[in-house]
Design an enzyme around this catalytic site. Structure first.
Site, PDB file in Angstrom:
ATOM      1  N   TYR A   1      -3.026  10.212   1.883  1.00  0.00           N
ATOM      2  CA  TYR A   1      -3.577  10.667   0.439  1.00  0.00           C
ATOM      3  C   TYR A   1      -3.201  12.250   0.134  1.00  0.00           C
ATOM      4  O   TYR A   1      -3.703  12.339  -1.168  1.00  0.00           O
ATOM      5  CB  TYR A   1      -4.866  10.074   0.007  1.00  0.00           C
ATOM      6  CG  TYR A   1      -4.861   8.556   0.216  1.00  0.00           C
ATOM      7  CD1 TYR A   1      -4.223   7.742  -0.813  1.00  0.00           C
ATOM      8  CD2 TYR A   1      -5.274   7.778   1.477  1.00  0.00           C
ATOM      9  CE1 TYR A   1      -4.274   6.473  -0.728  1.00  0.00           C
ATOM     10  CE2 TYR A   1      -5.062   6.545   1.366  1.00  0.00           C
ATOM     11  CZ  TYR A   1      -4.512   5.708   0.395  1.00  0.00           C
ATOM     12  OH  TYR A   1      -4.593   4.382   0.396  1.00  0.00           O
TER      13      TYR A   1
ATOM     14  N   HIS B   1      -5.066  -7.692  -0.746  1.00  0.00           N
ATOM     15  CA  HIS B   1      -4.284  -6.304  -0.371  1.00  0.00           C
ATOM     16  C   HIS B   1      -3.344  -6.299   0.696  1.00  0.00           C
ATOM     17  O   HIS B   1      -2.169  -5.789   0.910  1.00  0.00           O
ATOM     18  CB  HIS B   1      -5.111  -4.960  -0.473  1.00  0.00           C
ATOM     19  CG  HIS B   1      -4.341  -3.853  -0.529  1.00  0.00           C
ATOM     20  ND1 HIS B   1      -3.786  -3.303  -1.652  1.00  0.00           N
ATOM     21  CD2 HIS B   1      -4.178  -2.661   0.187  1.00  0.00           C
ATOM     22  CE1 HIS B   1      -2.980  -2.272  -1.275  1.00  0.00           C
ATOM     23  NE2 HIS B   1      -3.273  -1.787  -0.233  1.00  0.00           N
TER      24      HIS B   1
ATOM     25  N   ASP C   1       0.910  -1.042  -0.183  1.00  0.00           N
ATOM     26  CA  ASP C   1      -0.056   0.094   0.008  1.00  0.00           C
ATOM     27  C   ASP C   1       0.836   1.087  -0.033  1.00  0.00           C
ATOM     28  O   ASP C   1       1.616   1.479  -0.906  1.00  0.00           O
ATOM     29  CB  ASP C   1      -1.082  -0.016   1.131  1.00  0.00           C
ATOM     30  CG  ASP C   1      -2.069   1.165   1.040  1.00  0.00           C
ATOM     31  OD1 ASP C   1      -3.157   0.825   0.114  1.00  0.00           O
ATOM     32  OD2 ASP C   1      -1.746   2.101   1.796  1.00  0.00           O
TER      33      ASP C   1
END
Length: 383
Positions: free
Chosen positions: A312, A361, A179
């Protein structure tokens, strides 16, 4: 700036746990939407069951004890408090390895692989595969929070990680992550290519802009086409959380910091979407206690807003191709994650690529043995 490294121990006051229990007891639940299924978000019935377990059975003190069994420290780097686990191997020839988590994860992701990586002899492995582990919390996450200032890009985080390894006396080391960690780890190689032995990631590091031209799509394997399809689905159906976190993280933070159930729902939405197989609820794939301990690290230090902000609020365009550091790079592509070799090769020196037939993930949480095996195999030839 002080270069001092301070010992750290997690000691959450009982009043904070009592406050959490009271908030859970007084949750104001929304009415379920028609169907009450995952198509509209986290189902009310499923979340109620998780929260009931959180209220009545989950034991934070046991989780706290498990975390405190590993040496933990804090230090200030570039104006930011950084928390990290430092677990040395009993093997004298062990290789230093830096592990970086992602969002909505934490250092909790790695708890099940610490033992096998640091002490393979005790876990049925070859002692020559041993690692000294350094596992930092990303700036703004958990005990590395709150974030002190703006600008914590993946390259700035990587520079901080290199400084951390310097302070710990590690001249040569490897880097691994998934990630956000899969974006930070190659940047560590770019920041110190003369010091990084190798970079290993689970999941891709460079992605195509979609839609992919038909002529290019025609040259792809079925697995590559499936990855492109899932990238397109992500951009169309799941990108909303990034849009919110990268533009209005403070507005989001009020709800997530005040409501433990709201925060758990926000995190669990992604665990359901990104674990494999997707139709199975995340608590049937990853242990409930692990999921809740991970959520607790966001709750206890009130860091969901700063984690979102750092995670982000990154500059750069989707599909941008960074410079290749030349550092040997290995990729573990789990079945439900997205990794396309032809794109990763544009910015990395790929020397090992493993396509797995299972897993999603969250490699360290879903497939710890598979991840451990691939990390060992990748670094074995680089020692």
């Amino acid at each position: 700036m002080s270069n001092d490294i301070q010992r750290f121990r997690i000691e959450i006051p009982q009043r904070d746990l009592d406050d959490l229990r009271e908030r859970l007891d007084k949750t104001r639940w929304p009415a379920p939407l028609p169907g009450d299924d995952w198509d509209t978000g986290v189902p009310t019935a499923w979340l109620r069951d998780m929260v009931e377990y959180w209220r009545t059975e989950y034991n934070w003190r046991a989780a706290e004890t498990e975390l405190n069994a590993h040496n933990q420290f804090t230090t200030e780097i570039d104006g930011q408090r950084i928390h990290f686990l430092h677990v040395r191997s009993p093997e004298p020839g062990a290789m230093p390895l830096l592990l970086t988590h992602g969002w909505p994860g934490s250092v909790v992701e790695f708890l099940d692989i610490i033992g096998p990586l640091t002490d393979p002899r005790a876990h049925g492995g070859d002692p020559r595969d041993a690692f000294h582990l350094v596992i930092p919390s990303l700036p703004g996450f958990g005990f590395s929070g709150p974030v002190a200032e703006a600008g914590w890009t993946t390259s700035r985080i990587a520079a901080a990680w290199v400084e951390l390894m310097t302070r710990l006396g590690y001249e040569r080391f490897g880097a691994q992550g998934g990630d956000i960690g899969a974006a930070v780890s190659p940047e560590v190689g770019r920041a110190a290519p003369d010091r990084v032995i190798g970079v290993h990631v689970n999941g891709g590091t460079t992605f195509p802009q979609v839609p992919v031209p038909e002529a290019e799509l025609a040259t792809m394997t079925d697995r590559e086409k499936d990855s492109v399809r899932r990238i397109e689905a992500f951009m169309n159906e799941e990108f909303g959380y990034i849009a919110i976190q990268s533009t209005r993280p403070q507005t989001l933070a009020y709800g997530l910091t005040d409501s433990p159930v709201g925060q758990l729902a926000w995190i669990m939405d992604k665990f359901r979407e990104w674990t494999h197989p997707r139709p199975v609820t995340p608590d049937k794939i990853i242990d409930r206690d692990r999921l809740l301990t991970n959520a607790m690290l966001y709750w206890l230090d009130a860091t969901p807003g700063t984690a979102a902000y750092v995670g982000y609020a990154q500059p750069g365009d989707w599909g941008a191709v960074p410079q290749d550091s030349g550092v040997p790079t290995g990729v573990l592509a789990l079945a439900h994650d997205v990794a396309i070799r032809r794109y990763d090769e544009r910015s990395n020196t790929i020397v090992r690529w493993t396509d797995a037939d299972r897993g999603g993930h969250f490699a360290a949480l879903e497939e710890p043995e598979l991840l451990t095996t691939d990390i060992r195999a990748f670094f074995r030839d680089l020692r």
